[in-house]
Write a protein that holds these residues in place. Sequence first.
Motif, mmCIF file in Angstrom:
data_model
loop_
_atom_site.group_PDB
_atom_site.id
_atom_site.type_symbol
_atom_site.label_atom_id
_atom_site.label_comp_id
_atom_site.label_asym_id
_atom_site.label_seq_id
_atom_site.Cartn_x
_atom_site.Cartn_y
_atom_site.Cartn_z
ATOM 1 N N HIS A 1 22.026 54.815 112.960
ATOM 2 C CA HIS A 1 21.746 56.168 113.468
ATOM 3 C C HIS A 1 22.177 57.030 114.671
ATOM 4 O O HIS A 1 22.845 56.083 115.552
ATOM 5 C CB HIS A 1 20.327 55.779 114.315
ATOM 6 C CG HIS A 1 19.677 57.771 114.395
ATOM 7 N ND1 HIS A 1 19.483 58.470 113.961
ATOM 8 C CD2 HIS A 1 19.226 57.644 116.455
ATOM 9 C CE1 HIS A 1 18.498 58.919 114.534
ATOM 10 N NE2 HIS A 1 18.561 58.951 115.812
ATOM 11 N N TRP A 2 22.740 57.818 114.671
ATOM 12 C CA TRP A 2 24.196 58.594 115.201
ATOM 13 C C TRP A 2 23.057 60.232 116.043
ATOM 14 O O TRP A 2 22.349 60.436 115.674
ATOM 15 C CB TRP A 2 24.688 59.276 114.218
ATOM 16 C CG TRP A 2 25.341 58.591 113.286
ATOM 17 C CD1 TRP A 2 24.920 58.425 111.720
ATOM 18 C CD2 TRP A 2 26.353 57.379 113.446
ATOM 19 N NE1 TRP A 2 25.890 57.156 111.186
ATOM 20 C CE2 TRP A 2 26.649 56.793 112.336
ATOM 21 C CE3 TRP A 2 26.900 57.453 114.899
ATOM 22 C CZ2 TRP A 2 27.577 55.630 112.544
ATOM 23 C CZ3 TRP A 2 27.835 55.809 114.373
ATOM 24 C CH2 TRP A 2 28.169 55.209 113.071
ATOM 25 N N HIS A 3 22.700 59.038 117.371
ATOM 26 C CA HIS A 3 21.002 59.991 117.762
ATOM 27 C C HIS A 3 21.888 61.002 117.985
ATOM 28 O O HIS A 3 22.658 61.838 119.274
ATOM 29 C CB HIS A 3 20.941 59.306 119.763
ATOM 30 C CG HIS A 3 20.399 59.481 119.840
ATOM 31 N ND1 HIS A 3 18.824 58.183 119.769
ATOM 32 C CD2 HIS A 3 20.025 60.484 120.973
ATOM 33 C CE1 HIS A 3 17.847 58.794 120.900
ATOM 34 N NE2 HIS A 3 18.539 59.969 121.760
ATOM 35 N N LEU B 1 23.808 66.298 114.456
ATOM 36 C CA LEU B 1 23.158 66.512 112.852
ATOM 37 C C LEU B 1 23.620 66.758 111.551
ATOM 38 O O LEU B 1 25.073 66.948 111.956
ATOM 39 C CB LEU B 1 23.766 68.380 113.136
ATOM 40 C CG LEU B 1 22.890 68.975 115.047
ATOM 41 C CD1 LEU B 1 22.985 70.764 114.493
ATOM 42 C CD2 LEU B 1 21.039 69.045 114.295
ATOM 43 N N LEU B 2 22.911 66.045 110.691
ATOM 44 C CA LEU B 2 23.862 65.694 109.434
ATOM 45 C C LEU B 2 22.964 65.484 108.673
ATOM 46 O O LEU B 2 21.876 65.927 108.589
ATOM 47 C CB LEU B 2 24.207 64.197 109.820
ATOM 48 C CG LEU B 2 23.630 63.040 110.922
ATOM 49 C CD1 LEU B 2 22.656 63.133 110.142
ATOM 50 C CD2 LEU B 2 24.339 62.002 111.077
ATOM 51 N N SER C 1 20.302 64.102 106.113
ATOM 52 C CA SER C 1 19.274 63.032 106.040
ATOM 53 C C SER C 1 19.569 61.808 105.801
ATOM 54 O O SER C 1 19.866 61.004 106.448
ATOM 55 C CB SER C 1 17.991 63.530 105.258
ATOM 56 O OG SER C 1 17.347 62.878 105.454
ATOM 57 N N ASP D 1 21.427 60.039 108.597
ATOM 58 C CA ASP D 1 20.588 59.340 110.042
ATOM 59 C C ASP D 1 20.845 57.961 110.246
ATOM 60 O O ASP D 1 19.694 57.847 111.337
ATOM 61 C CB ASP D 1 19.337 60.375 109.636
ATOM 62 C CG ASP D 1 19.101 60.883 110.792
ATOM 63 O OD1 ASP D 1 19.655 61.256 111.736
ATOM 64 O OD2 ASP D 1 17.710 60.726 110.827
ATOM 65 N N SER E 1 16.218 56.503 105.746
ATOM 66 C CA SER E 1 16.845 57.290 105.329
ATOM 67 C C SER E 1 17.700 56.747 104.251
ATOM 68 O O SER E 1 19.163 57.299 103.301
ATOM 69 C CB SER E 1 17.493 58.100 105.822
ATOM 70 O OG SER E 1 17.725 57.097 107.587
ATOM 71 N N TYR F 1 29.401 55.856 106.407
ATOM 72 C CA TYR F 1 28.861 57.388 106.774
ATOM 73 C C TYR F 1 29.708 58.323 106.881
ATOM 74 O O TYR F 1 30.877 58.093 107.500
ATOM 75 C CB TYR F 1 28.018 56.799 108.147
ATOM 76 C CG TYR F 1 26.763 55.911 108.346
ATOM 77 C CD1 TYR F 1 25.262 55.874 107.919
ATOM 78 C CD2 TYR F 1 26.808 54.906 108.356
ATOM 79 C CE1 TYR F 1 24.373 54.820 108.379
ATOM 80 C CE2 TYR F 1 26.565 53.403 108.654
ATOM 81 C CZ TYR F 1 25.041 53.977 108.572
ATOM 82 O OH TYR F 1 23.549 53.347 108.713
ATOM 83 N N HIS G 1 26.461 62.308 123.225
ATOM 84 C CA HIS G 1 25.723 61.387 121.732
ATOM 85 C C HIS G 1 25.048 59.761 122.029
ATOM 86 O O HIS G 1 25.951 59.465 122.298
ATOM 87 C CB HIS G 1 25.694 62.225 120.523
ATOM 88 C CG HIS G 1 25.527 63.693 120.822
ATOM 89 N ND1 HIS G 1 24.233 64.802 120.885
ATOM 90 C CD2 HIS G 1 26.924 64.755 121.006
ATOM 91 C CE1 HIS G 1 24.803 65.549 120.244
ATOM 92 N NE2 HIS G 1 26.574 65.637 120.595
ATOM 93 N N TYR H 1 24.568 55.959 119.594
ATOM 94 C CA TYR H 1 24.596 55.302 118.160
ATOM 95 C C TYR H 1 23.426 54.037 118.706
ATOM 96 O O TYR H 1 24.048 53.406 119.612
ATOM 97 C CB TYR H 1 25.756 55.455 118.186
ATOM 98 C CG TYR H 1 26.982 54.486 118.269
ATOM 99 C CD1 TYR H 1 26.654 53.226 117.803
ATOM 100 C CD2 TYR H 1 27.918 55.483 118.515
ATOM 101 C CE1 TYR H 1 27.382 52.877 118.090
ATOM 102 C CE2 TYR H 1 28.721 53.513 119.588
ATOM 103 C CZ TYR H 1 28.969 52.982 118.815
ATOM 104 O OH TYR H 1 29.962 52.005 119.174
ATOM 105 N N HIS I 1 18.902 51.536 113.998
ATOM 106 C CA HIS I 1 17.591 52.461 113.284
ATOM 107 C C HIS I 1 16.524 50.919 112.332
ATOM 108 O O HIS I 1 16.484 50.952 111.526
ATOM 109 C CB HIS I 1 17.215 53.087 112.864
ATOM 110 C CG HIS I 1 16.191 54.393 113.831
ATOM 111 N ND1 HIS I 1 14.976 53.745 114.208
ATOM 112 C CD2 HIS I 1 16.590 55.608 114.874
ATOM 113 C CE1 HIS I 1 14.178 54.693 114.635
ATOM 114 N NE2 HIS I 1 15.512 55.804 115.198
#
Length: 427
Positions: free
Chosen positions: A102-104, A107-108, A110, A113, A119, A131, A141, A143, A146
Motif C-alpha cells: 500500500h502506497w500510504h 493519490l492513485l 483504486s 492502492d 483493490s 504498480y 509518504h 509504504y 496491506h
Amino acid sequence: MAKVFMRPASAETAPPSTAVAGNHPFVAVTTLNGRSLPYVMKDGVKEFHLTAEEVEHEFAPGCKAKCWGYNGSTPGPTIEAVEGDRIRILVTNKLPEHTSVHWHGILLPSGMDGVGGLSQPDILPGETYAYEFTLRQHGTHMYHPHADEMTQMAVGMMGMFIIHPKDGEPEPIDRDFVILLHNWALHPGTYRPDPSIMTEFDLWTFNSKVFPAIDPMVVKTGQRVRIRLGNLSMWNHPIHLHGHQFQVTGSDGGRWPKSLWRPEVTEIVGVGQTRDIEFIATPGDWAFHCHMSHHTMNAMGHGIPNTLGVDQSKVEERIQSVLPGYMAMGQDGMAIHQVHTDSGHMKGPENTLAMMAGKGPFGKLEMGGMFTVLKVRDQVSADYRDTGWYANPQGTVARRIGAAGKREPEMKMDMKMDPSMPMNHGG
C-alpha cells in the motif's frame, strides 16, 4: 538506462546530492542508517524494484533478529521521485506467505492502492506485480503491506516514499533527513519479533535502529534543515529537538502554505501520520528524541516491583546464597545500571540490549531507543562525516559551584563471581 539516487548504505557519510524537478534543483534525502532506492528509465517511466524478503537485521551491536523487509533491509529503501513523474514499482515476493504494498497517502487509481483482496489479488510467494501510476502531489509518504498486516508490519515491512515538488521549494532546503518510527517486541533471548504484542514493546526505533547505533545528523551552521518523520509504530511519538524552535511545515498533504506553519519544540507524530519539521541550524550537539521517556530506553522489564527507596541489603545477601553474583538495584534510582552493564559483569539475557547505553564527552548518556544527536558545526567536510563532539566555547558549559556532590555508588566487586554465569539484577 540511467541509474540515479544511488547512495551509500550509511547516511552518516553520505553527502547530499542534488537533482532537478522541472527547472528547479532539489536536495535528495538522507535516510539515517539507510539509502534511497535506485531506478531505471524505461520509455519515460521511472522503474523501481522492491523485493519483499526475510532479512537478518541488527538493531545495535549485540542484538540481531530475523525480520522481514525489502531489498535486504528494514525499513526498506526510501523511494524518491518528483511530482508529475510516471513511475512503475515492481514488487517481487520472496516471503513464505502472500503480501501486497500500500502506497500510504498517495493519490492513485483504486486498483493501484495495494489492499489485498479489495483493490488487487494478493502477491503470492514467487510472484512479481507491477504498480504503475503518475505522481499528482508532493510530500512525505510511506509504504507498507496491506496483507497479514499485523504480522508483516510488526516484523519490519515498511519504508518511506518522498515526492519532491515539481515547482521547487519556496525556501530551499540544505539538508533533508528521513526517519521512520517503529516499535518491536523482541523478548529477551529470542531472535524473532513477536507480532502479537499491542503495547508492551521493548525496542523503539528510528529507521529500525536503537541508540547508540543510530547515525547522527551532521549539518553546517546556518543551513536550513528538514527532518521528515513517518510513524508506522503502534504508539504516538512526541518528537523533541533540543536547542531549536522549529517550524512544522508539512505532512502527507505536502509542504503546507506558509500561513499554516507553526513554531514548536516538540511535535506529536500520530500512528499512520507523517510530519515535516524545518529549522535553521545552531552550532552544538543537540539531542533529538521521542519525549516518551520509556521510548528512549531499551529492553525494559515490565511489571517489576518498584524498589525506589527500599533497603534491599538483607534480601540481596539471601538471594546471593542461591544465585551468586546477584546485585540489588533501584533503591536510589537506576543510574547505576549503565555502570554495571558497561563494566561487563551485569550481562543480560542472550541477544538483549542494555536498557541504558552510550557515552558523551562528559560521561554516560544513559539512553537507548529513539534517540540520536544533531551535530551542527561551523565547518563540515564534503561528505558530512562525524568528526566527534562539539567544542563548546569557553564559559558556555554548566559548572559545579562549591564542594563536590555524592558520587555514584561503588560497584561491589568483593563477592565471588562466576564469569560464565549471566548476571541478574533487581529493580
